[in-house]
Design a protein around this motif. Structure first.
Motif, short mmCIF file in Angstrom:
data_model
loop_
_atom_site.label_atom_id
_atom_site.label_comp_id
_atom_site.label_asym_id
_atom_site.label_seq_id
_atom_site.Cartn_x
_atom_site.Cartn_y
_atom_site.Cartn_z
N ALA A 1 -48.64 11.63 -6.83
CA ALA A 1 -48.47 10.27 -7.08
C ALA A 1 -49.41 9.24 -6.81
CB ALA A 1 -46.88 9.73 -6.83
N SER A 2 -49.92 9.60 -5.52
CA SER A 2 -51.03 8.68 -5.15
C SER A 2 -52.40 8.95 -5.90
CB SER A 2 -51.48 8.93 -3.52
OG SER A 2 -50.31 9.04 -2.78
N LEU A 3 -52.55 10.22 -6.34
CA LEU A 3 -53.82 10.31 -7.20
C LEU A 3 -53.43 9.78 -8.62
CD1 LEU A 3 -54.48 14.32 -6.47
CD2 LEU A 3 -55.91 12.17 -5.95
N ALA A 4 -52.44 9.64 -9.02
CA ALA A 4 -51.88 9.21 -10.19
C ALA A 4 -52.11 7.67 -10.35
CB ALA A 4 -50.62 9.75 -10.82
N LEU B 1 -51.04 15.25 -14.28
CA LEU B 1 -52.01 14.62 -14.11
C LEU B 1 -53.59 15.01 -14.61
CD1 LEU B 1 -52.55 12.33 -11.55
CD2 LEU B 1 -53.70 14.36 -10.53
N VAL B 2 -53.62 16.28 -14.71
CA VAL B 2 -54.94 16.38 -15.62
C VAL B 2 -55.13 16.33 -16.74
CG1 VAL B 2 -55.57 18.01 -13.42
CG2 VAL B 2 -54.36 18.85 -15.48
N THR B 3 -53.93 16.43 -17.41
CA THR B 3 -54.05 16.11 -18.78
C THR B 3 -53.90 14.52 -19.05
OG1 THR B 3 -51.41 16.34 -18.82
CG2 THR B 3 -52.97 18.36 -19.49
N ARG B 4 -53.72 13.86 -18.11
CA ARG B 4 -53.50 12.28 -18.23
C ARG B 4 -52.46 12.00 -19.45
NH1 ARG B 4 -56.72 13.19 -14.64
NH2 ARG B 4 -58.67 11.89 -14.40
N ASP B 5 -51.13 12.68 -18.99
CA ASP B 5 -50.33 12.42 -19.72
C ASP B 5 -49.32 11.51 -19.08
OD1 ASP B 5 -47.71 12.20 -21.24
OD2 ASP B 5 -48.13 14.37 -21.88
N HIS B 6 -49.37 10.15 -19.22
CA HIS B 6 -48.52 9.38 -18.41
C HIS B 6 -47.00 9.46 -18.28
CE1 HIS B 6 -51.97 6.14 -18.33
NE2 HIS B 6 -52.64 7.30 -17.79
N ASP B 7 -46.49 9.48 -19.57
CA ASP B 7 -45.21 9.66 -19.86
C ASP B 7 -44.45 10.93 -19.12
OD1 ASP B 7 -45.00 7.30 -20.96
OD2 ASP B 7 -45.08 8.04 -23.19
N ALA C 1 -54.25 13.61 3.72
CA ALA C 1 -55.47 12.93 3.45
C ALA C 1 -55.70 12.23 2.19
CB ALA C 1 -56.53 13.94 3.72
N VAL C 2 -55.06 12.96 1.20
CA VAL C 2 -55.07 12.40 -0.23
C VAL C 2 -53.94 11.24 -0.11
CG1 VAL C 2 -54.07 12.70 -2.40
CG2 VAL C 2 -55.53 14.37 -1.35
N VAL C 3 -52.92 11.13 0.47
CA VAL C 3 -52.17 9.99 0.44
C VAL C 3 -52.70 8.89 1.40
CG1 VAL C 3 -50.02 9.19 1.55
CG2 VAL C 3 -49.93 11.56 0.19
N CYS C 4 -53.35 9.04 2.41
CA CYS C 4 -53.83 8.05 3.20
C CYS C 4 -55.23 7.63 2.87
CB CYS C 4 -53.97 8.48 4.60
SG CYS C 4 -52.12 8.59 5.22
N ARG C 5 -55.73 8.10 1.63
CA ARG C 5 -56.95 8.05 0.95
C ARG C 5 -58.24 8.19 1.66
NH1 ARG C 5 -52.37 6.45 -1.45
NH2 ARG C 5 -52.49 5.16 -3.48
N GLN C 6 -58.30 9.46 2.49
CA GLN C 6 -59.46 9.82 3.28
C GLN C 6 -60.10 10.65 2.52
OE1 GLN C 6 -59.71 8.57 6.89
NE2 GLN C 6 -58.42 7.27 5.62
N ARG C 7 -61.11 10.18 1.50
CA ARG C 7 -61.84 10.96 0.58
C ARG C 7 -62.70 12.03 1.61
NH1 ARG C 7 -62.58 11.10 -4.45
NH2 ARG C 7 -64.38 12.17 -5.35
#
Length: 566
Positions: free
Chosen positions: A534-537, A493-499, A406-412
């Protein structure tokens, strides 16, 4: 599973010497009685196996030869050097250690139900069990080292035996009376004959005679077939003899042997009762295997997309009459979506998208219920999903699959519904380790915008309970290389650390490829958990490298995302 002796036969077996009738056993005991020294008794099990295949008029000579060999073997007096040169670790039937014999073997010990350990000297013409005096003369530590080295140097033959179902046994046999004793060091033996160590879960093993052992590494769901197959194998070989050792099935785990076989001596029946730890482990492996999550040592054929599509459609068509089949239909639909990615790794085609969308619909319906809706499965197949009540099953891993899809297919909205599934229901799943439930709790709390402190606390609990020493259900390599990777990504993801997220994603995909290798299994095609993270990111604006393996590009970047009915 029970094995019953024929108690109503005209000539029932002797209660102690099952290979002989009661009359034959009485005859053998009478022949052996004159050889008893100072009233000391000797086990007659091996002699009974030898005699049962010969005419009774030959038994007196065979009994005489047997006890002559025992007298020759018991003389002793070897030097310490001679003892070290010929000593071997030895498994013995517990009943062979009569009270008189055990008094001279205080160092010996019971290692499992029905099995005792002692040291034995392999002489030119006979084998004798070492006494306490022998052990003292050679030195216990040196004797132990020599006994191990000599035992592992015993030559054996090895072959693989396929059982009914998918289970495979490794049969190890030879002329030496010490072959079965190698079960004491089964992990090293497995490495010698297969080239691979045993899994962390160990192995099932039988030692029916001194010359034979068979084992099954506990690595996948075939363990359920192996238990019953080994039980029948051991019982048959033990009864055939000679050199009978034990009819039981054992679990070799962390260097110890635990009997799974319970023997009722009054009714002379055998049943299999795995200890709770092994039973839970077996349940976990069976569930993982049925869902196609484990790498199999036997080759997996790539599924035929057409056949899999029609099978999935047929399973959906039966749901109106058989609603309990929804879980199986979801598993098939998910397999179909993954299988499409063999030829269409980016999910560029409409057929591939339809398969993924159908899996989303079924996964959501399984846990949250659904109104009647159309499901398109590709190949112009459309099936009606009937109304489904909200009766979530206690299947934690299926919930994760449904969530990831559901996350991958953006079914909120569907994700919202999944996060309202009571954790108490999923906690009833006794096939998963604690970390799986902590991970679900983390995701539900995060998605529901719970306090950050709660999310962090639950994430830490997930990490702690996924450590190797805390995992008891799933294979360690699966946990490390597959199941834990979304957790590691979520942390970044939750720390928003892109690298750090990009680096962890690359490692997760490498681990996925390393785990699956060249397997044709559908799960090998897509790293579903990392794809969801990765979809959330991506939606949060993280810069992600394009065209990464196991991540369908048109799902990740939303270019193939379309409306899904329901």
């Amino acid at each position: 599973m029970n094995h019953d002796n024929d108690l109503d036969a005209p000539n029932p077996p002797d209660p102690d010497l099952l290979m002989l009738t009661a009359a034959q056993a009485a005859h053998l005991r009478a022949l052996a009685a004159p050889y008893a020294e100072d009233g000391h008794s000797t086990s007659l099990h091996n002699l009974a196996h030898i005699c049962r295949s010969a005419p009774e008029n030959r038994w007196p000579d065979m009994v005489n030869a047997h006890f002559a060999g025992l007298r020759a073997a018991s003389r002793g007096g070897e030097s310490a050097e001679e003892l070290l040169r010929g000593v071997h670790a030895r498994l013995l039937p517990v009943e062979s250690l009569t009270s008189e014999i055990a008094g001279a073997l205080r160092y010996a010990r019971v290692v499992a139900d029905g099995l005792a350990f002692a040291y034995a000297l392999d002489g030119p013409t006979s084998v004798r069990i070492l006494t306490d005096a022998d052990v003292e003369r050679a030195g216990l530590e040196k004797l132990g080292e020599a006994a191990y080295a000599n035992l592992m140097g015993v030559s054996v033959e090895h072959e693989e035996v396929a059982l009914e179902g998918r289970a495979l046994l490794h049969s190890v046999y030879g002329d030496s009376p010490f072959v079965a004793s190698k079960a004491l060091f089964l992990s090293e033996l497995a490495r010698q004959v297969t080239g691979e160590p045993l899994p962390d879960a160990g192995a099932l093993v039988v030692v029916p005679t001194r010359h034979l052992l068979a084992f099954h590494p506990i690595a996948d769901g075939s363990v359920a077939d192996a238990v019953n197959g080994l039980a029948a194998y051991a019982l048959g070989a033990h009864e055939d003899g000679p050199g009978a050792l034990s009819p039981r099935v054992y679990w070799w785990h962390r260097g110890g042997l635990t009997s799974l076989t319970v023997i009722d001596h009054e009714t002379r029946t055998f049943s299999l009762q795995p200890p709770p730890e092994l039973l839970g482990l077996m349940k976990g492996l069976v569930r993982l295997d049925r869902a196609g999550r484990l790498v199999s040592r036997t080759g997996v054929k790539a599924p035929d997309i057409g056949e899999l599509t029609h099978s999935t459609a047929e399973s959906m068509a039966r749901l109106a009459q058989e609603p309990a089949g929804l879980g199986s239909a979801f598993t098939m639909a998910l397999e179909l979506g993954h299988a499409h990615c063999a030829a269409d790794p980016d999910v560029a085609s409409v057929e591939s998208w339809d398969a993924w969308a159908g899996a989303v619909q079924l996964g959501s319906a399984l846990f949250t219920g659904a109104q009647p809706q159309e499901c398109r499965l590709g190949d112009d197949l459309v099936r009606q999903l009937p109304a489904v009540p909200a009766e979530p099953p206690a299947d934690a891993r299926a919930w994760l699959d449904a969530f990831y899809l559901a996350v991958v297919c953006r079914q909120r909205d569907r994700v919202d519904g999944l996060c309202r599934v009571p954790l108490e229901v999923l906690r009833q799943d006794d096939s998963v380790d604690a970390y799986v439930l902590h991970w679900i709790d983390t995701l539900q709390t995060y998605w529901s915008e719970g306090p950050t402190d709660d999310v962090v606390k639950k994430l830490l609990a997930t990490m702690e309970t996924s450590a190797p020493d805390a995992v008891v259900r799933a294979p360690k390599d699966f946990v490390d290389l597959i199941d834990y990777q979304p957790v590691a990504l979520f942390h970044r993801l939750v720390t928003r650390d892109h690298d750090a997220f990009a680096e962890t994603l690359a490692k997760a995909l490498a681990h996925h490829g390393g785990y699956w290798g060249d397997s044709a299994a559908p799960r090998a095609r897509v790293a579903l958990g990392p794809l969801a993270m990765a979809s959330l990111a991506y939606d949060y604006g993280f810069p992600l490298a394009p065209n990464q393996p196991y991540l369908p590009a048109y799902l990740l970047n939303r270019e193939r995302i379309e409306a899904i009915p329901g």
